[in-house]
Motif scaffolding. Structure first.
Motif, PDB file in Angstrom:
ATOM      1  N   ILE A  71       0.958  -1.323  -0.151  1.00 14.34           N
ATOM      2  CA  ILE A  71       0.018   0.022   0.078  1.00 14.34           C
ATOM      3  C   ILE A  71       0.856   1.210  -0.071  1.00 14.34           C
ATOM      4  O   ILE A  71       1.872   1.314   0.845  1.00 14.34           O
ATOM      5  CB  ILE A  71      -0.774  -0.008   1.096  1.00 14.34           C
ATOM      6  N   GLY A  72       0.565   2.109  -1.044  1.00 12.07           N
ATOM      7  CA  GLY A  72       1.665   3.431  -0.883  1.00 12.07           C
ATOM      8  C   GLY A  72       2.672   3.271  -1.830  1.00 12.07           C
ATOM      9  O   GLY A  72       3.493   4.179  -1.823  1.00 12.07           O
ATOM     10  N   VAL A 109       7.277   5.316  -6.062  1.00 13.33           N
ATOM     11  CA  VAL A 109       7.879   5.173  -7.407  1.00 13.33           C
ATOM     12  C   VAL A 109       7.858   6.639  -7.943  1.00 13.33           C
ATOM     13  O   VAL A 109       8.791   6.837  -8.639  1.00 13.33           O
ATOM     14  CB  VAL A 109       7.058   4.308  -8.256  1.00 13.33           C
ATOM     15  N   ASP A 110       6.602   7.464  -7.748  1.00 12.95           N
ATOM     16  CA  ASP A 110       6.576   8.827  -8.406  1.00 12.95           C
ATOM     17  C   ASP A 110       6.796   9.759  -7.634  1.00 12.95           C
ATOM     18  O   ASP A 110       6.557  10.957  -8.066  1.00 12.95           O
ATOM     19  CB  ASP A 110       5.376   8.619  -9.479  1.00 12.95           C
ATOM     20  N   SER A 111       6.433   9.891  -6.203  1.00 11.84           N
ATOM     21  CA  SER A 111       6.670  10.971  -5.312  1.00 11.84           C
ATOM     22  C   SER A 111       5.275  11.850  -5.293  1.00 11.84           C
ATOM     23  O   SER A 111       5.267  12.799  -4.632  1.00 11.84           O
ATOM     24  CB  SER A 111       7.824  11.894  -5.534  1.00 11.84           C
ATOM     25  N   LEU A 118      14.342   4.479   1.311  1.00 13.53           N
ATOM     26  CA  LEU A 118      15.082   4.950   0.113  1.00 13.53           C
ATOM     27  C   LEU A 118      16.641   4.858   0.236  1.00 13.53           C
ATOM     28  O   LEU A 118      17.304   4.514  -0.670  1.00 13.53           O
ATOM     29  CB  LEU A 118      14.648   6.177  -0.160  1.00 13.53           C
ATOM     30  N   ARG A 119      17.016   4.970   1.503  1.00  9.38           N
ATOM     31  CA  ARG A 119      18.318   4.740   1.867  1.00  9.38           C
ATOM     32  C   ARG A 119      18.866   3.258   1.485  1.00  9.38           C
ATOM     33  O   ARG A 119      20.092   3.180   0.956  1.00  9.38           O
ATOM     34  CB  ARG A 119      18.862   5.188   3.306  1.00  9.38           C
ATOM     35  N   ARG A 136      15.707  -5.936  -7.275  1.00 12.30           N
ATOM     36  CA  ARG A 136      14.931  -6.857  -7.095  1.00 12.30           C
ATOM     37  C   ARG A 136      13.533  -6.090  -6.513  1.00 12.30           C
ATOM     38  O   ARG A 136      12.482  -6.490  -6.983  1.00 12.30           O
ATOM     39  CB  ARG A 136      15.234  -7.746  -5.789  1.00 12.30           C
ATOM     40  N   PHE A 137      13.679  -5.067  -5.659  1.00 16.90           N
ATOM     41  CA  PHE A 137      12.419  -4.299  -5.122  1.00 16.90           C
ATOM     42  C   PHE A 137      11.523  -3.765  -6.242  1.00 16.90           C
ATOM     43  O   PHE A 137      10.439  -3.757  -6.279  1.00 16.90           O
ATOM     44  CB  PHE A 137      13.008  -3.355  -3.941  1.00 16.90           C
ATOM     45  N   TYR A 138      12.395  -3.002  -7.098  1.00 17.70           N
ATOM     46  CA  TYR A 138      11.700  -2.383  -8.047  1.00 17.70           C
ATOM     47  C   TYR A 138      10.926  -3.392  -9.080  1.00 17.70           C
ATOM     48  O   TYR A 138       9.866  -2.976  -9.669  1.00 17.70           O
ATOM     49  CB  TYR A 138      12.545  -1.317  -8.747  1.00 17.70           C
TER      50      TYR A 138
END
Length: 187
Positions: free
Chosen positions: A71-72, A77-79, A103-104, A115-117
């Protein structure tokens, strides 16, 4: 449960361990609003148990989210601020991953980032395809009876090969999050 296959079929065991340690487990009461349409959020949320309704101001409820879904993630991805409101349909449990911490991790661990993206891309692609089917053909998401058929027809073969591993990884995450919560007092 289908979303679990996308996410945990792509992530590896060390990714799961990191998410369990870095996230914060939280109980959510029925009718609690997790995300408000148009209001920025500071976490990406993984639903561990329960069900959420997704609604937009002009259309009402457009979807439901179940265990194993993020969720979220679109705002990660696009801010842009969230395009929908997400409300608990039943008492639920979720893992909150602070966006800045995530993000860090993404910036410092390129293999994890890949992998996450990829997991998010597969997840978002599936949502878009489901939306297209509903809009073009007036189909409703059907029950679990035909999920296996849809999985065979629509999932990337590389993801399909990871189905059993994905289920095991999600179960492992649930156990790790519970252990971390008990040790650290997070709930």
């Amino acid at each position: 449960m289908r979303k679990v296959l996308f996410i945990f079929g792509v992530l590896n065991d060390s990714d799961i361990d990191w998410m369990a340690r870095a996230g914060s487990r939280r109980g959510i009461r029925t009718q609690e609003v997790l995300i408000h349409e148009g209001i920025p959020i500071d976490a990406i949320i993984l639903l561990l148990q329960g069900r959420m309704g997704v609604s937009v101001s002009r259309a009402g409820e457009i979807a439901q989210i179940e265990a194993g879904d993020f969720i979220g993630e679109m705002s990660l991805v696009d801010s842009a601020p969230p395009s929908a409101t997400v409300t608990a349909k039943v008492d639920s449990v979720a893992l909150f991953l602070d966006k800045q911490v995530l993000l860090r991790k993404i910036a410092g661990d390129h293999a994890f980032a890949s992998r996450f993206y990829r997991a998010l891309a597969i997840l978002l692609s599936d949502r878009l395809r489901a939306t297209e089917r509903r809009m073009a053909y007036g189909e409703q998401e059907s029950g679990l009876g035909d999920e296996t058929t849809r999985l065979k027809d629509e999932l990337d073969p590389g993801v399909l090969d990871q189905v059993s591993v994905a289920g095991e990884r999600f179960d492992r995450l649930l156990k790790l999050v519970a252990e971390v919560a008990m040790k650290g007092g997070k709930s």
